[in-house]
Motif scaffolding. Sequence first.
Motif, PDB file in Angstrom:
ATOM      1  N   ARG A  39      58.704  97.853  38.045  1.00 37.26           N
ATOM      2  CA  ARG A  39      58.918  98.839  37.399  1.00 37.26           C
ATOM      3  C   ARG A  39      59.176  99.812  38.047  1.00 37.26           C
ATOM      4  NH1 ARG A  39      57.036  99.169  32.250  1.00 37.26           N
ATOM      5  NH2 ARG A  39      55.035 101.864  32.035  1.00 37.26           N
ATOM      6  N   LEU A  41      59.406 103.695  39.033  1.00 38.40           N
ATOM      7  CA  LEU A  41      58.738 104.753  38.763  1.00 38.40           C
ATOM      8  C   LEU A  41      59.078 105.902  39.584  1.00 38.40           C
ATOM      9  CD1 LEU A  41      55.629 103.105  41.040  1.00 38.40           C
ATOM     10  CD2 LEU A  41      56.021 102.964  37.826  1.00 38.40           C
ATOM     11  N   PRO A  49      62.606 108.634  28.923  1.00 38.47           N
ATOM     12  CA  PRO A  49      62.990 107.203  29.755  1.00 38.47           C
ATOM     13  C   PRO A  49      64.539 106.473  29.371  1.00 38.47           C
ATOM     14  CG  PRO A  49      60.563 107.101  29.709  1.00 38.47           C
ATOM     15  CD  PRO A  49      61.424 108.053  29.199  1.00 38.47           C
ATOM     16  N   GLN A  69      58.974 103.373  34.603  1.00 36.58           N
ATOM     17  CA  GLN A  69      57.558 105.060  34.377  1.00 36.58           C
ATOM     18  C   GLN A  69      57.932 105.951  34.682  1.00 36.58           C
ATOM     19  OE1 GLN A  69      53.717 103.470  34.648  1.00 36.58           O
ATOM     20  NE2 GLN A  69      53.353 104.940  35.897  1.00 36.58           N
ATOM     21  N   THR A  70      57.755 107.320  34.125  1.00 40.53           N
ATOM     22  CA  THR A  70      57.902 108.546  33.949  1.00 40.53           C
ATOM     23  C   THR A  70      56.847 109.542  34.559  1.00 40.53           C
ATOM     24  OG1 THR A  70      58.105 109.577  32.391  1.00 40.53           O
ATOM     25  CG2 THR A  70      59.757 108.317  33.164  1.00 40.53           C
ATOM     26  N   THR A  73      55.818 110.356  31.218  1.00 40.93           N
ATOM     27  CA  THR A  73      54.884 109.847  29.827  1.00 40.93           C
ATOM     28  C   THR A  73      53.546 109.673  30.675  1.00 40.93           C
ATOM     29  OG1 THR A  73      55.804 107.979  31.069  1.00 40.93           O
ATOM     30  CG2 THR A  73      56.568 108.654  29.536  1.00 40.93           C
ATOM     31  N   ALA A  74      53.606 109.475  31.604  1.00 40.67           N
ATOM     32  CA  ALA A  74      51.971 109.087  32.328  1.00 40.67           C
ATOM     33  C   ALA A  74      51.151 110.341  32.034  1.00 40.67           C
ATOM     34  CB  ALA A  74      52.165 109.113  34.301  1.00 40.67           C
ATOM     35  N   ALA A 188      50.710 101.345  36.844  1.00 39.46           N
ATOM     36  CA  ALA A 188      51.870 100.358  36.433  1.00 39.46           C
ATOM     37  C   ALA A 188      51.327  99.499  36.425  1.00 39.46           C
ATOM     38  CB  ALA A 188      52.580 100.882  37.892  1.00 39.46           C
ATOM     39  N   ALA A 191      50.256  97.973  33.661  1.00 39.60           N
ATOM     40  CA  ALA A 191      51.770  97.834  32.427  1.00 39.60           C
ATOM     41  C   ALA A 191      52.006  96.023  32.904  1.00 39.60           C
ATOM     42  CB  ALA A 191      52.557  98.626  32.622  1.00 39.60           C
TER      43      ALA A 191
END
Length: 262
Positions: A39, A41, A49, A69-70, A73-74, A188, A191
Amino acid sequence: MALKALLIDIDGTLVFRNEAIAGANLALREAKAAGLAVRLLTNISARLPHQIAAELRACGIDVDERDIQTAGTACRAYLRRQPAASCHLLVPEAMATLFEDVPRDDSKPDFVVIGDVAQRFDYGLLNGVFRMLREGAQLLVPHRNLYWFDGSGPPRLDAGAFILGLEAAAGCSAIVTGKPSAVFFQAALDALGVRADEAMVVGDDVLTDIVGARAAGLASALVRTGKGEAAPQPGAAQPDMALRSIAELMTRLRDAGLLSAG
């Protein structure tokens, strides 16, 4: 216990100043060949993304946008979990598209979301946010990075420098959805479907990558590229492993017996 996953920082670990770190792409290929889930980050919030993936591929790093994963987005995911919450957005245009389904309120919102808007930061803008916070809005931020490298020269101030001032003035604490928040790292892990003791964070920033990994119960490796080039500060959090660059990662993991024999 053998590792099942790697949570790898992007800027400063895989790429630096728009160029791939030597051996970074090979390290990713070797990790996947060894059966490790990966993943990628980042505390970047101004790009999505698919944009980040395209930039990495242009540098010679083979990635899929689904692996990224940004902090942005979180942040969106956090707001979506708050029933009927409204927000005031002070974020880059690209990040704003993530919040199209979140109710907006630019006078008395439940949340004020702040990202790096660069030259848009000025007294009038910040004073307006200050008043919203004083009236009860919660401050929600994707990250609190104080500075970043833009690829064309010395470091530049990031949103965290302004967030610190707002917290002090309004007497509040921001909810952080990016690194070093444990919420970000847990997202993360979820996911990838692994536990904290089955994964390792690899990054160049002690304050976000290493501190965040420790808070989330994850092992960590610090690379001496990007921000990792700077001399460590006295009393700084210590990683479980120190690397000259990510190019050493898989060899060191094998030597430490952290890869599955199968």
